[in-house]
Enzyme design. Structure first.
Site, short mmCIF file in Angstrom:
data_model
loop_
_atom_site.label_atom_id
_atom_site.label_comp_id
_atom_site.label_asym_id
_atom_site.label_seq_id
_atom_site.Cartn_x
_atom_site.Cartn_y
_atom_site.Cartn_z
N MET A 55 45.28 39.50 17.60
CA MET A 55 44.18 38.97 16.78
C MET A 55 44.48 39.24 15.30
O MET A 55 43.57 39.19 14.46
CB MET A 55 42.85 39.60 17.19
CG MET A 55 42.49 39.25 18.63
SD MET A 55 40.73 39.28 18.96
CE MET A 55 40.34 40.98 18.58
N HIS A 86 49.42 45.99 12.80
CA HIS A 86 49.80 47.36 12.49
C HIS A 86 50.99 47.73 13.37
O HIS A 86 51.48 46.89 14.14
CB HIS A 86 48.61 48.31 12.69
CG HIS A 86 47.94 48.17 14.03
ND1 HIS A 86 48.59 48.47 15.22
CD2 HIS A 86 46.70 47.74 14.38
CE1 HIS A 86 47.76 48.25 16.24
NE2 HIS A 86 46.62 47.79 15.76
N GLU A 87 51.41 49.00 13.30
CA GLU A 87 52.61 49.42 14.04
C GLU A 87 52.51 49.18 15.54
O GLU A 87 53.52 48.98 16.20
CB GLU A 87 52.92 50.89 13.76
CG GLU A 87 53.80 51.14 12.56
CD GLU A 87 55.16 50.41 12.64
OE1 GLU A 87 55.82 50.44 13.69
OE2 GLU A 87 55.54 49.80 11.62
N HIS A 90 51.10 46.59 17.07
CA HIS A 90 51.52 45.20 17.28
C HIS A 90 53.03 45.06 17.03
O HIS A 90 53.72 44.36 17.77
CB HIS A 90 50.81 44.25 16.30
CG HIS A 90 49.31 44.27 16.39
ND1 HIS A 90 48.52 44.75 15.37
CD2 HIS A 90 48.47 43.84 17.36
CE1 HIS A 90 47.25 44.61 15.70
NE2 HIS A 90 47.18 44.07 16.91
N GLN A 106 35.75 36.36 23.05
CA GLN A 106 35.75 37.73 23.58
C GLN A 106 34.84 38.67 22.79
O GLN A 106 34.82 39.87 23.06
CB GLN A 106 37.17 38.26 23.69
CG GLN A 106 37.88 38.55 22.38
CD GLN A 106 39.35 38.84 22.61
OE1 GLN A 106 40.12 37.97 22.98
NE2 GLN A 106 39.76 40.09 22.39
N GLN A 118 42.49 45.99 29.81
CA GLN A 118 42.95 44.62 29.56
C GLN A 118 44.31 44.38 30.22
O GLN A 118 44.54 43.34 30.84
CB GLN A 118 43.05 44.41 28.04
CG GLN A 118 43.69 43.11 27.62
CD GLN A 118 43.61 42.91 26.12
OE1 GLN A 118 42.57 42.58 25.59
NE2 GLN A 118 44.72 43.12 25.43
N VAL A 173 50.80 53.18 20.30
CA VAL A 173 51.36 53.74 19.07
C VAL A 173 50.23 54.45 18.32
O VAL A 173 49.13 53.91 18.18
CB VAL A 173 51.98 52.63 18.19
CG1 VAL A 173 52.50 53.22 16.87
CG2 VAL A 173 53.11 51.93 18.94
N SER A 204 44.62 50.93 15.49
CA SER A 204 43.71 49.84 15.84
C SER A 204 43.34 49.10 14.56
O SER A 204 43.16 49.74 13.50
CB SER A 204 42.44 50.40 16.49
OG SER A 204 41.43 49.42 16.49
N ARG A 237 40.58 48.03 14.02
CA ARG A 237 39.22 48.47 13.70
C ARG A 237 39.19 49.82 12.99
O ARG A 237 38.13 50.23 12.49
CB ARG A 237 38.35 48.51 14.96
CG ARG A 237 38.11 47.11 15.53
CD ARG A 237 37.06 47.10 16.64
NE ARG A 237 36.63 45.76 16.95
CZ ARG A 237 37.14 45.00 17.94
NH1 ARG A 237 38.09 45.47 18.72
NH2 ARG A 237 36.68 43.77 18.14
P1 AMP Z 1 44.60 43.03 19.25
O1 AMP Z 1 45.14 42.37 18.03
O2 AMP Z 1 43.78 44.24 18.97
O3 AMP Z 1 43.96 42.06 20.20
O4 AMP Z 1 45.87 43.60 20.03
C1 AMP Z 1 46.95 42.77 20.36
C2 AMP Z 1 47.89 43.53 21.27
O5 AMP Z 1 48.34 44.70 20.62
C3 AMP Z 1 47.20 43.98 22.57
O6 AMP Z 1 48.11 43.83 23.65
C4 AMP Z 1 46.92 45.43 22.29
O7 AMP Z 1 46.87 46.21 23.46
C5 AMP Z 1 48.11 45.81 21.45
N1 AMP Z 1 47.83 47.01 20.65
C6 AMP Z 1 46.76 47.22 19.84
N2 AMP Z 1 46.80 48.47 19.34
C7 AMP Z 1 47.92 49.07 19.85
C8 AMP Z 1 48.51 50.35 19.71
N3 AMP Z 1 47.97 51.30 18.94
N4 AMP Z 1 49.65 50.60 20.39
C9 AMP Z 1 50.21 49.65 21.19
N5 AMP Z 1 49.71 48.41 21.35
C10 AMP Z 1 48.58 48.12 20.69
#
Ligand code: AMP
Length: 281
Positions: free
Chosen positions: A27, A31-32, A34, A58, A153, A176, A185, A187
């Site tokens: 989304m 960050h690290e 991703h 979602q 998820q 990470v 995150s 967020r």
């Molecule tokens: P999001 O952009 O939050 O929907 O996350 C996209 C993808 O990145 C999802 O598969 C998340 O599980 C993964 N993700 C988000 N935060 C982390 C993290 N800290 N470490 C590893 N993967 C992450």
């Protein structure tokens, strides 16, 4: 790196690229966490597609869809540096055109933890599984990369791919963390400095549970008490703190080889989740 915004252009770009193709759905607000997924996809594929799409389906009404951080130029720069070949950044109407009326739902795993109707609800996961199904159909990747950070998820998406015979390998990569333990995150950007400090209670709680297990305390009550004590020290009242089977998310009374400890809590304006696998899971 090419930036494409339509399904037609994405398909054309993928068709003219070498296989295997790896897809990293995000989304944005990269960050690290991703970037580790993008690097992993880079190592295993000839072509890497990163999608950036803040999926309205979602989010519940009243959640942070409107205020979710968006910075496409920054995301594009970071994705390219991490090894992406194609960035798919569609507008909402490309994914949900007028008249869109179909959803995909995984039953049984999506009504607990974050999917509890009193929390984000099964509708959250219905939004996730529907958009991921669409992204798979749009991209037709050989593999797709997800983070353990969103443990429920990942379990739901594995089930989705298996139940619907999707010809894609689901790859899950470790969470990470910041140097102090906070799970990365998008967020986390909502946290004030004081909230940022309190948020550390989540990862501390998980570490305390790991230590309890390492010391041979395997009963759910003992493990959860160790975790809850860390949360309480920081005045954090979790939305949930639960031990669940990594197989089917059923409740676990004694830690065994496939046990997930998952926590969610609201800290200031941010709803944060974190988890750890216990007992050698
Ligand atoms: P999001 O952009 O939050 O929907 O996350 C996209 C993808 O990145 C999802 O598969 C998340 O599980 C993964 N993700 C988000 N935060 C982390 C993290 N800290 N470490 C590893 N993967 C992450």
């Amino acid at each position: 790196m090419r930036i494409v915004r339509t399904v037609t252009d994405l398909r054309a770009a993928v068709r003219s690229s070498e296989r295997p193709v790896g897809l990293v759905p995000t989304m944005g607000a990269l960050h690290e966490g991703h970037l580790s997924l993008i690097r992993s996809a880079r190592e295993q594929n000839a072509t890497v597609v990163v999608s950036v799409f803040v999926n309205p389906a979602q989010f519940r009404p009243g959640e942070d869809f409107d205020s979710y951080p968006r910075d496409e130029a920054r995301d594009a720069r970071l994705a390219e540096q991490a090894g992406a070949d194609i960035l798919f950044a569609p507008p909402v109407e490309e994914v949900y055109p007028p008249g869109f009326a179909t959803s995909v739902e995984v039953h049984g795993l999506t009504e607990v933890l974050c999917g509890d109707p009193a929390r984000r609800g099964p509708e959250h996961f219905r939004g996730v599984t529907t958009v991921v199904t669409k992204l798979f159909n749009m991209t037709q990747p050989d593999a797709a990369y997800f983070g353990q950070k969103d443990a429920q998820q990942a379990i739901v998406l594995r089930k989705l791919a298996r139940d619907l015979d999707m010809p894609v390998r689901i790859e899950v990569r470790p969470t990470v963390r910041e140097p102090d333990g906070l799970a990365m995150s998008s967020r986390n950007a909502y946290l004030s400095p004081a909230d940022r400090e309190r948020a550390l209670a989540l990862s501390r709680a998980l570490r305390a549970a790991e230590e309890a297990v390492a010391a041979g305390r395997l009963d759910a009550d003992d493990v959860l008490a160790a975790a809850r004590a860390e949360l309480a020290k920081a005045g954090v009242d979790p939305e949930y703190l639960e031990l669940r089977s990594t197989e089917d998310l059923s409740p676990v009374e004694r830690v065994n080889g496939s046990t997930l400890l998952a926590v969610a809590a609201c800290i200031g304006r941010a709803r944060l989740i974190d988890n750890t696998l216990l007992g050698g899971a």
